[in-house]
Every structure is written in C-alpha cells, then in structure tokens.
Design a protein around this motif. Structure first.
Motif, PDB file in Angstrom:
ATOM      1  N   HIS A  84      37.906 -33.925  40.883  1.00 57.98           N
ATOM      2  CA  HIS A  84      36.925 -33.701  41.948  1.00 57.98           C
ATOM      3  C   HIS A  84      35.756 -32.824  41.513  1.00 57.98           C
ATOM      4  O   HIS A  84      34.762 -32.737  42.237  1.00 57.98           O
ATOM      5  CB  HIS A  84      37.596 -33.074  43.163  1.00 57.98           C
ATOM      6  N   GLU A  85      35.884 -32.123  40.413  1.00 57.88           N
ATOM      7  CA  GLU A  85      34.890 -31.242  39.822  1.00 57.88           C
ATOM      8  C   GLU A  85      34.591 -29.999  40.649  1.00 57.88           C
ATOM      9  O   GLU A  85      33.722 -29.216  40.292  1.00 57.88           O
ATOM     10  CB  GLU A  85      33.594 -31.994  39.505  1.00 57.88           C
ATOM     11  N   ASP A 125      43.478 -41.576  34.936  1.00 58.60           N
ATOM     12  CA  ASP A 125      42.065 -41.500  35.290  1.00 58.60           C
ATOM     13  C   ASP A 125      41.480 -40.134  34.966  1.00 58.60           C
ATOM     14  O   ASP A 125      40.338 -40.021  34.517  1.00 58.60           O
ATOM     15  CB  ASP A 125      41.868 -41.836  36.770  1.00 58.60           C
ATOM     16  N   VAL A 126      42.280 -39.078  35.134  1.00 60.38           N
ATOM     17  CA  VAL A 126      41.838 -37.724  34.803  1.00 60.38           C
ATOM     18  C   VAL A 126      41.659 -37.595  33.291  1.00 60.38           C
ATOM     19  O   VAL A 126      40.669 -37.026  32.812  1.00 60.38           O
ATOM     20  CB  VAL A 126      42.848 -36.686  35.331  1.00 60.38           C
ATOM     21  N   THR A 130      48.514 -29.072  38.182  1.00 59.57           N
ATOM     22  CA  THR A 130      47.978 -29.912  39.243  1.00 59.57           C
ATOM     23  C   THR A 130      46.563 -29.483  39.600  1.00 59.57           C
ATOM     24  O   THR A 130      45.680 -30.320  39.812  1.00 59.57           O
ATOM     25  CB  THR A 130      48.882 -29.835  40.476  1.00 59.57           C
ATOM     26  N   MET A 131      46.337 -28.168  39.645  1.00 64.48           N
ATOM     27  CA  MET A 131      45.006 -27.681  40.000  1.00 64.48           C
ATOM     28  C   MET A 131      43.977 -28.041  38.923  1.00 64.48           C
ATOM     29  O   MET A 131      42.839 -28.384  39.251  1.00 64.48           O
ATOM     30  CB  MET A 131      45.043 -26.175  40.236  1.00 64.48           C
ATOM     31  N   VAL A 132      44.359 -27.968  37.657  1.00 63.16           N
ATOM     32  CA  VAL A 132      43.440 -28.363  36.581  1.00 63.16           C
ATOM     33  C   VAL A 132      43.134 -29.852  36.691  1.00 63.16           C
ATOM     34  O   VAL A 132      41.976 -30.269  36.549  1.00 63.16           O
ATOM     35  CB  VAL A 132      44.027 -28.006  35.198  1.00 63.16           C
ATOM     36  N   ILE A 164      35.900 -23.003  42.357  1.00 62.52           N
ATOM     37  CA  ILE A 164      35.755 -23.161  40.914  1.00 62.52           C
ATOM     38  C   ILE A 164      35.215 -24.561  40.704  1.00 62.52           C
ATOM     39  O   ILE A 164      35.716 -25.529  41.283  1.00 62.52           O
ATOM     40  CB  ILE A 164      37.073 -22.911  40.151  1.00 62.52           C
ATOM     41  N   GLU A 165      34.136 -24.649  39.910  1.00 58.89           N
ATOM     42  CA  GLU A 165      33.488 -25.933  39.708  1.00 58.89           C
ATOM     43  C   GLU A 165      32.989 -26.029  38.275  1.00 58.89           C
ATOM     44  O   GLU A 165      32.794 -25.021  37.597  1.00 58.89           O
ATOM     45  CB  GLU A 165      32.324 -26.112  40.678  1.00 58.89           C
ATOM     46  N   PHE A 166      32.795 -27.273  37.842  1.00 62.16           N
ATOM     47  CA  PHE A 166      32.178 -27.502  36.544  1.00 62.16           C
ATOM     48  C   PHE A 166      30.673 -27.306  36.683  1.00 62.16           C
ATOM     49  O   PHE A 166      30.085 -27.638  37.714  1.00 62.16           O
ATOM     50  CB  PHE A 166      32.474 -28.915  36.034  1.00 62.16           C
TER      51      PHE A 166
END
Length: 163
Positions: free
Chosen positions: A32-33, A75-76, A24-26, A114-116
């Motif tokens: 949301h990035e 969508d993900v 779920t977190m991934v 954590i972000e992209f």
C-alpha cells in the motif's frame, strides 16, 4: 535475533510478534506504500522495510530468496524487485518517512504514518538535495598544523594583595 525494541512485551511475545506482525506490516507497507501504526512499531518496520528495498535493488537470486522468506505474497515480492527497485536505484538509503499523526484514543499511544518517499500522493514532499559545498584548495602540512594549534590565552598578571 539482532537488537530490536522491547515494545513493552515479554521476550516470547515480542519474538513472535516481530516474527509475524512486523513481517505482515512490512508486506502491507510495500503493497500500500503507506500504513498507520504506533511510533515504536513504525520505527521497527522502517528498519526492515529499508533492508527489503535494499535487497530489491540488489536483484540477485540470493536477494530474491532472502526477501521471499520475509515478505508475504508474490505480488509484494514482484513490486519490491521491479517498481521499488527502479524508483530507488539512485538513492543510497532512507527509503521511508515516519510522520507522527495523533494520539490514539483508547490507550494514548502515539500514532504515526510510515510511507515510502518519492511516490505519488505522499503526505509531505521530499526535500531537494542539498548543494555540495565548494571544494577548497588543500593546505600544505606545515600551514595546516599551525592552523590547528590552539594557543593558551595570555596569562593575567596577579596584582599584589592589599594588606
């Protein structure tokens, strides 16, 4: 399963948490990035999110099925194989960044974002790529072998002991 962090939980609880919570977190990270979680969970999410981006870059049917079995939501999955795959097509790895933020009030757990990377509104800008060092001319084998030898320091002469 492969090696994962223990996260302070017994084996059964940890396996179910890795199966459902981390998936779920991934998915939320891809959607949301940027998400905020504890540092230990963020490190686990980073491993798996980088693997999902790698599957998105591969773009094959097999990769799409592997990613669909892990992330939640069409969508993900679409974002993973279109937007993120295009954004990171030239990057060899390291698609996520972990930024420590605060200590949680209730249990004093260290929290982190954590972000992209390479996205709009990121918390810290990416470092520019380091320039490549200039190429040196190769040495012939004889010179190279003599340069790599380490010689012992000269022996110190022992003085005669005083009696």
């Amino acid at each position: 399963m492969t090696k994962f962090r223990k996260l302070g939980r017994p084996t059964g609880h940890r396996m179910s948490m890795l199966r459902f919570l981390i998936q779920t977190m991934v998915s939320q990270l891809v959607k949301h990035e940027r998400i905020e979680t504890t540092v230990a969970k963020a490190k686990e999410v980073r491993r798996l999110a980088d693997n999902m981006v790698q599957l998105g870059k591969e773009g094959s049917l097999c990769a799409a099925r592997c990613a669909a079995s892990f992330v939640r939501g069409d969508d993900v999955l679409h974002k993973l194989f279109t937007e993120l795959a295009y954004r990171y097509k030239d990057r060899a790895g390291g698609y996520t960044r972990l930024l420590r933020t605060r200590i949680r009030v209730g249990d004093a757990a260290p929290m982190a974002y954590i972000e992209f990377i390479d996205r709009e509104n990121e918390l810290r800008q990416s470092k520019p790529p380091a320039p490549q060092p200039p190429q040196r001319a190769p040495l012939d084998p004889w010179t190279r072998s003599h340069l790599t030898r380490q010689f012992a320091p000269p022996k110190e002469e022992k003085g005669e002991p005083d009696m």
